[in-house]
Design an enzyme around this catalytic site. Structure first.
Site, PDB file in Angstrom:
ATOM      1  N   ASP A   1     -29.959  38.820  23.414  1.00  0.00           N
ATOM      2  CA  ASP A   1     -29.599  38.075  22.207  1.00  0.00           C
ATOM      3  C   ASP A   1     -28.575  37.034  22.643  1.00  0.00           C
ATOM      4  O   ASP A   1     -27.417  37.356  22.871  1.00  0.00           O
ATOM      5  CB  ASP A   1     -29.015  39.040  21.166  1.00  0.00           C
ATOM      6  CG  ASP A   1     -28.401  38.311  19.966  1.00  0.00           C
ATOM      7  OD1 ASP A   1     -28.571  37.084  19.855  1.00  0.00           O
ATOM      8  OD2 ASP A   1     -27.738  38.991  19.158  1.00  0.00           O
TER       9      ASP A   1
ATOM     10  N   LYS B   1     -24.932  26.843  21.613  1.00  0.00           N
ATOM     11  CA  LYS B   1     -26.204  27.026  20.917  1.00  0.00           C
ATOM     12  C   LYS B   1     -26.362  26.063  19.746  1.00  0.00           C
ATOM     13  O   LYS B   1     -27.470  25.763  19.330  1.00  0.00           O
ATOM     14  CB  LYS B   1     -26.257  28.468  20.417  1.00  0.00           C
ATOM     15  CG  LYS B   1     -27.613  28.911  19.910  1.00  0.00           C
ATOM     16  CD  LYS B   1     -27.562  30.388  19.622  1.00  0.00           C
ATOM     17  CE  LYS B   1     -28.799  30.895  18.956  1.00  0.00           C
ATOM     18  NZ  LYS B   1     -28.702  32.350  18.734  1.00  0.00           N
TER      19      LYS B   1
ATOM     20  N   GLU C   1     -35.037  35.930  16.204  1.00  0.00           N
ATOM     21  CA  GLU C   1     -33.998  36.952  16.019  1.00  0.00           C
ATOM     22  C   GLU C   1     -34.291  37.929  14.878  1.00  0.00           C
ATOM     23  O   GLU C   1     -34.188  39.140  15.063  1.00  0.00           O
ATOM     24  CB  GLU C   1     -32.637  36.281  15.838  1.00  0.00           C
ATOM     25  CG  GLU C   1     -32.098  35.765  17.164  1.00  0.00           C
ATOM     26  CD  GLU C   1     -31.030  34.700  17.019  1.00  0.00           C
ATOM     27  OE1 GLU C   1     -30.496  34.540  15.909  1.00  0.00           O
ATOM     28  OE2 GLU C   1     -30.737  34.037  18.014  1.00  0.00           O
TER      29      GLU C   1
ATOM     30  N   ASP D   1     -29.742  37.383   8.329  1.00  0.00           N
ATOM     31  CA  ASP D   1     -28.905  37.267   9.526  1.00  0.00           C
ATOM     32  C   ASP D   1     -27.959  36.067   9.401  1.00  0.00           C
ATOM     33  O   ASP D   1     -28.389  34.920   9.459  1.00  0.00           O
ATOM     34  CB  ASP D   1     -29.816  37.105  10.757  1.00  0.00           C
ATOM     35  CG  ASP D   1     -29.025  36.942  12.059  1.00  0.00           C
ATOM     36  OD1 ASP D   1     -27.783  36.874  12.019  1.00  0.00           O
ATOM     37  OD2 ASP D   1     -29.658  36.900  13.130  1.00  0.00           O
TER      38      ASP D   1
HETATM   39  P1  ADP Z   1     -23.974  34.920  16.778  1.00  0.00           P
HETATM   40  O1  ADP Z   1     -25.209  35.735  16.625  1.00  0.00           O
HETATM   41  O2  ADP Z   1     -24.115  33.566  16.209  1.00  0.00           O
HETATM   42  O3  ADP Z   1     -23.428  34.915  18.150  1.00  0.00           O
HETATM   43  P2  ADP Z   1     -22.454  37.056  15.572  1.00  0.00           P
HETATM   44  O4  ADP Z   1     -23.509  37.787  14.859  1.00  0.00           O
HETATM   45  O5  ADP Z   1     -21.832  37.666  16.760  1.00  0.00           O
HETATM   46  O6  ADP Z   1     -22.880  35.564  15.866  1.00  0.00           O
HETATM   47  O7  ADP Z   1     -21.341  36.710  14.479  1.00  0.00           O
HETATM   48  C1  ADP Z   1     -20.222  36.005  14.819  1.00  0.00           C
HETATM   49  C2  ADP Z   1     -19.539  35.526  13.577  1.00  0.00           C
HETATM   50  O8  ADP Z   1     -19.202  36.628  12.751  1.00  0.00           O
HETATM   51  C3  ADP Z   1     -18.255  34.803  13.891  1.00  0.00           C
HETATM   52  O9  ADP Z   1     -18.154  33.653  13.084  1.00  0.00           O
HETATM   53  C4  ADP Z   1     -17.213  35.818  13.534  1.00  0.00           C
HETATM   54  O10 ADP Z   1     -16.012  35.204  13.134  1.00  0.00           O
HETATM   55  C5  ADP Z   1     -17.857  36.530  12.378  1.00  0.00           C
HETATM   56  N1  ADP Z   1     -17.318  37.882  12.169  1.00  0.00           N
HETATM   57  C6  ADP Z   1     -17.275  38.903  13.056  1.00  0.00           C
HETATM   58  N2  ADP Z   1     -16.710  39.977  12.498  1.00  0.00           N
HETATM   59  C7  ADP Z   1     -16.374  39.633  11.221  1.00  0.00           C
HETATM   60  C8  ADP Z   1     -15.745  40.311  10.127  1.00  0.00           C
HETATM   61  N3  ADP Z   1     -15.328  41.565  10.243  1.00  0.00           N
HETATM   62  N4  ADP Z   1     -15.574  39.619   8.971  1.00  0.00           N
HETATM   63  C9  ADP Z   1     -15.992  38.344   8.854  1.00  0.00           C
HETATM   64  N5  ADP Z   1     -16.570  37.671   9.834  1.00  0.00           N
HETATM   65  C10 ADP Z   1     -16.769  38.296  11.007  1.00  0.00           C
HETATM   66 MG    MG Z   2     -26.927  36.441  16.212  1.00  0.00          MG
END
Ligand code: ADP
Ligand code: MG
Length: 612
Positions: A11, A73, A174, A196
């Site tokens: 991922d 990305k 995804e 998502d």
């Molecule tokens: P990606 O798939 O785009 O890499 P993720 O699924 O890892 O992203 O999500 C990352 C996002 O989620 C970031 O913007 C992060 O700040 C937010 N995030 C992570 N944990 C929390 C939380 N507990 N509350 C709110 N936002 C969160």
């Molecule tokens: Mg993601």
């Protein structure tokens, strides 16, 4: 028996990346060599010339803002001049430049890197983690992308994999991956939705799952809607206040911007559990005119955060409404709703989702890991003959060619099951037209310039004749990764031109309109009457195929709910198709062709699953 080569699922996230593999009967995340399950998708070059990737790069971001690259990305596969790129670049602390083909380049020290090269560094890191886990080289991987990624973004991601020394078995959507992980090893029957919301992108997909078959019914999203936009709202709020008070634009200072960004994200995350939080940024800047350093100190409440981001949350719901309307699925008919992505931990997002779907999300799915786990399942399915997972994915946007008058002729409708191909006959639109230009467009508008230009090519040497006399076959093909190739063939001479479409989009509406106007003489015309006939024939053949498959399916799925459901749908589809095939209404015929094609894929999936 020879030991199987290890395969992994990746991922590659905007914010964080995860690698997983099938361990025994179940997929599991491979921890990084430093012991964590998430690897920040961050790359940095230190002052001493060392390249850092992941957690270690993230940690030094504030002190090295110009040479720390994050959110790659959001830029991959895009054009520098595109409006959305320019918008995205504003909040980045590293330098973004234009390449020779309006592609995006990142300046890191004295080097400029393409986006696939940057993403490749993250992938290479994950590959090393996997190799440490297996104790041997790992070459094969499935990499996931947002369902709404267009062709150029998919190609660029695949390139990143190749640069990292990986053989990319498949580019997988995804949300589809999340559904695969959710349904793996369970006997799930019915429709599920995957919502998502990650760091950079939003995706919503509706799938039909049953007997190991994963059939994507519809998908939609926004590749510029994610946690960073939420952070951006907080940054803007902080910066605006600071500007008012001190007349200083903090966003113009790269280091201050980077600190604001980290503080904003931290506050946002804290507000998922706390009602209010303190933002404390001492020595945020030292004004040039003297007077000593300035500090930033503010309280942010959950209510304020929700107010700042209300329209972002609302946009996710609007997109859901569109997708469900198109899929003709009612949320009430869903068996399950799965939340994916870090942003779905925000209470306001959860509430909005619960309100819209009128149900609680599925428990027991890890929002950070589920996509990589699904990629691992798919990687196994593609390399293991004994796997019984069947995946039917769809193309997220419609594809067509520009035709005379500035319109689009759609060859492949969005949400068509892939792989697929389609050929249509076109005519010259002018007398003595010996050259035609094929402009490949992706999008939903009937007006050519309101779509995205994916690529273009020219077919020359046509016979000089009256307008409409010379015929050209145009064929679109989409493979199971959503990658598009297009060819055009002169029916008389058999002469052919083709391209595998590579990213060339990113033109603004006005630019595209100008190009279309300039090239008006080279356009083709759709050949409607003939097309109706061809399609009627095609539809009749499909009806025959479905009718012939039905007894086989009835036999094979006796008593199986999923099979019965497929049969009911097929009967309904045939009822609609019969009058359409007789009367020859182009729209109805095309719709029926779509439904029956889906039905056949579904049947074949079920039969393959049962082993017939
Ligand atoms: P990606 O798939 O785009 O890499 P993720 O699924 O890892 O992203 O999500 C990352 C996002 O989620 C970031 O913007 C992060 O700040 C937010 N995030 C992570 N944990 C929390 C939380 N507990 N509350 C709110 N936002 C969160
Ligand atoms: Mg993601």
């Amino acid at each position: 028996m020879a030991e199987r080569e290890p395969v992994i699922g990746i991922d590659l996230g905007t914010t964080n990346s995860v690698v997983a593999t099938l361990q025994g009967a179940a997929p599991a995340v491979i921890k990084s060599r430093s012991g964590s399950t998430l690897t920040p998708s961050i790359v940095a070059l230190t002052k001493t010339g060392k390249t850092l990737v992941g957690e270690i790069a993230k940690r030094q971001a504030v002190t090295n803002p110009e040479s720390t690259v994050y959110s790659a990305k959001r830029l991959i596969g895009r054009k520098f001049s595109a409006k959305q790129t320019q918008q995205a670049v504003k909040n980045l602390s590293y330098r973004v430049e234009t390449g020779d083909h309006d592609d995006i380049r990142i300046r890191l020290g004295d080097k400029t890197l393409s986006l696939p090269e940057v993403s490749a560094m993250v992938l290479r890191e994950l590959k090393l983690d996997a190799e440490a886990f297996f104790g041997k080289p790992v070459r094969k991987a499935v990499i996931t992308v947002p369902a709404y990624f267009n062709d150029g973004q998919r190609q660029a991601t695949k390139d990143a994999g190749r640069i990292a020394g990986l053989e990319v078995l498949r580019i997988l959507n995804e949300p589809t991956a999340a559904a695969l992980a959710y349904g793996f090893g369970k006997n799930v029957n019915g429709k599920i939705a995957v919502f998502d919301l990650g760091g950079g992108t939003f995706d919503i997909s509706v799938l039909e799952v049953g007997s190991g078959v994963f059939d994507v019914i519809a998908t939609g999203g926004d590749t510029y809607l994610g946690g960073e936009d939420f952070d951006g709202r907080v940054i803007d709020w902080l910066a605006a206040d600071f500007q008012k008070e001190h007349s200083i634009d903090l966003k113009a200072d790269r280091m201050a911007l980077q600190r604001l960004k980290q503080a904003a994200e931290k506050a946002k995350i804290e507000l998922s559990t706390a009602r209010e939080t303190q933002l404390n940024l001492p020595f945020i800047c030292t004004p040039a005119g003297g007077g000593g350093a300035l500090h930033l100190q503010k309280t942010l409440t959950r209510e304020k955060l929700e107010e700042l981001c209300a329209d972002l949350v609302a946009r996710t719901v609007t997109i859901c409404e569109q997708v469900f309307a198109e899929a003709r699925v009612k949320t009430i008919d869903l068996k399950e709703m799965i939340l994916v992505g870090g942003m779905t931990r925000m209470p306001r997002v959860q509430d909005a989702v619960k309100e819209y779907f009128r149900r609680d999300p599925c428990r027991g799915v890890h929002p950070d890991e589920v996509v990589a786990l699904g990629a691992a399942v798919q990687a196994d399915a593609l390399t293991n003959e004994e796997s019984d997972v069947v995946l039917l994915d769809v193309t997220p946007q419609s594809l067509g060619v520009a035709i005379a008058g500035g319109y689009v002729r759609t060859l492949i409708q969005k949400n068509t099951t892939v792989p697929t191909s389609f050929t249509e006959v076109f005519n010259t639109s002018r007398d003595n037209q010996t050259t035609v230009k094929i402009m490949v467009l992706q999008g939903e508008s009937d007006l050519a310039h309101k779509n995205e230009l994916l690529g273009e090519f020219i077919l020359t040497g046509l016979r000089q004749a009256k307008r409409g006399e010379v015929e050209v076959d145009v064929t679109f093909e989409i493979n199971s990764e959503g990658i598009v190739s297009v060819s055009a063939r002169d029916r008389e001479t058999g002469q052919q031109q083709s391209i595998q479409v590579t990213a060339s989009g990113g033109l603004t509406e006005d630019e595209l309109k100008r190009i279309l106007d300039e090239q008006a003489d080279l356009m083709l015309e759709a050949k409607v009457e003939e097309e109706v006939k061809t399609k009627q024939t095609e539809l009749k053949a499909l009806m025959k195929e479905v009718t012939e498959l039905m007894p086989q399916l009835t036999e094979a799925t006796r008593g199986d709910e999923f099979g019965q459901d497929a049969l009911r749908k097929a009967n309904k589809a045939l009822e609609v198709a019969r009058p359409a095939a007789e009367r020859g209404d182009l729209v109805k015929v095309t719709e029926s062709i779509d439904t029956l094609t889906r039905t056949i894929s579904l049947f074949k999936g079920v039969l393959q699953r049962i082993g017939r």
